[in-house]
Scaffold this active site. Structure first.
Site, PDB file in Angstrom:
ATOM      1  N   HIS A 221     -23.951  25.427 -18.059  1.00 44.00           N
ATOM      2  CA  HIS A 221     -24.822  25.809 -16.948  1.00 44.00           C
ATOM      3  C   HIS A 221     -24.254  27.000 -16.198  1.00 44.00           C
ATOM      4  O   HIS A 221     -23.131  27.449 -16.455  1.00 44.00           O
ATOM      5  CB  HIS A 221     -25.043  24.631 -15.993  1.00 44.00           C
ATOM      6  CG  HIS A 221     -23.802  24.106 -15.348  1.00 44.00           C
ATOM      7  ND1 HIS A 221     -23.196  24.715 -14.276  1.00 44.00           N
ATOM      8  CD2 HIS A 221     -23.040  23.006 -15.635  1.00 44.00           C
ATOM      9  CE1 HIS A 221     -22.122  24.026 -13.914  1.00 44.00           C
ATOM     10  NE2 HIS A 221     -22.003  22.983 -14.726  1.00 44.00           N
TER      11      HIS A 221
ATOM     12  N   CYS B 179     -18.421  19.854 -17.388  1.00 45.96           N
ATOM     13  CA  CYS B 179     -19.346  20.773 -18.048  1.00 45.96           C
ATOM     14  C   CYS B 179     -18.685  22.129 -18.299  1.00 45.96           C
ATOM     15  O   CYS B 179     -17.594  22.418 -17.796  1.00 45.96           O
ATOM     16  CB  CYS B 179     -20.597  20.966 -17.197  1.00 45.96           C
ATOM     17  SG  CYS B 179     -21.676  19.523 -17.145  1.00 45.96           S
TER      18      CYS B 179
END
Length: 286
Positions: free
Chosen positions: A245, A261
């Site tokens: 992301h 992440c």
């Protein structure tokens, strides 16, 4: 909550990418060196005393001359320098120019033998239907054809790059390799998980979101909020809660600071988002 995942990565694939990662390490080290001494590397490979370095210099000069007229041949020369001469003085410049050339080839209107085809728009065609037919994204078609909208007309010619885009993440250096098959297209700096929390293995992209909402421990954080740490794009893995992301904290890219992440600068993840369709593969190693 810690996540356990056991993925399979072939020895051959690791060895191929570790050679690329070694070259990247040389690039990073060289950049740091020049920063410390307050000088910039020359824009051409310097002649050296031994024949090996002289050969690298000649390859570089050939690549520069061919870049405009014969970019495919130039690209092969850049690759040869990286693979056979990773310790030449100007390796950072070679790497940068190769990545720039890769992106220009993929996103240009040039025909590339074995990689590009032309789709003639037929009645009933939409960009969505064309993208699905060829296994690419609408954003990728728009980027590579210079389209400003989703409107197409019958008889229009649409250039399609037939690739197998995937990513390879090396947590030890916080880098992400965008690849076409096993060929490295471009290398991005990323942030990975604090305390080695980013899972290792092979994953698949199963969700794609523009301006994602962040669900943070029961709190809904809207896309426009400066507290939304997902940034402008989300590429979710087939393991709940993990993905690639953007960020509202670009200064953290390059460190191990996330909750697990892979974090990228917004301008970088927006490009990657257009390259990776649903089902694209992601490999992460320590």
């Amino acid at each position: 909550m810690p996540v356990e995942f056991f993925g399979k990565i072939t020895t051959e694939e690791i060895s191929v990418d570790k050679r690329v990662i070694f070259a990247v390490g040389v690039v990073v080290a060289a950049s740091i060196f020049f920063m410390l001494i307050g000088k910039k590397p020359d824009n051409s490979i310097q002649a050296a005393q031994n024949p090996v370095d002289q050969q690298a210099r000649e390859l570089y000069q050939q690549a520069v001359k061919l870049k405009e007229r014969k970019p495919v041949e130039a690209r092969q020369l850049y690759r040869e320098i990286l693979e056979k001469h990773p310790d030449v003085d100007n390796i950072a410049e070679v790497q940068r120019e190769l990545h720039q050339l890769n992106m220009e080839l993929i996103l240009s209107n040039r025909p590339v033998e074995g990689k590009t085809i032309i789709h003639d728009v037929a009645p009933g065609d939409t960009l969505g239907k064309i993208a699905k037919k060829y296994g690419v994204t609408v954003g990728f078609i728009k980027r590579s054809n210079g389209f400003k909208s989703d409107v197409i007309r019958v008889g229009q010619k649409v250039r399609i790059w037939q690739g197998d885009f995937n990513v390879f993440v090396d947590k030890s250096q916080n880098i992400l390799l965008l690849r076409d098959g096993k060929e490295v297209v471009k290398i991005y700096s990323v942030a990975t998980g604090e305390n080695n929390s980013t899972p290792v293995g092979e994953f698949t992209i199963t969700s794609r979101l523009v301006d994602p909402v962040w669900f943070n421990r029961g709190v809904v954080v809207p896309p426009e909020s400066p507290q939304n740490e997902l940034g402008t794009r989300w590429l979710g893995f087939d393991i709940p809660g993990y993905g690639i992301h953007g960020t509202v904290k670009p200064e953290t890219v390059g460190a191990q600071v996330t909750a697990g992440c892979v974090r990228m600068r917004n301008e970088d993840v927006e490009v990657l988002y257009d390259f990776l369709p649903m089902g694209a593969k992601v490999t992460i190693v320590n």
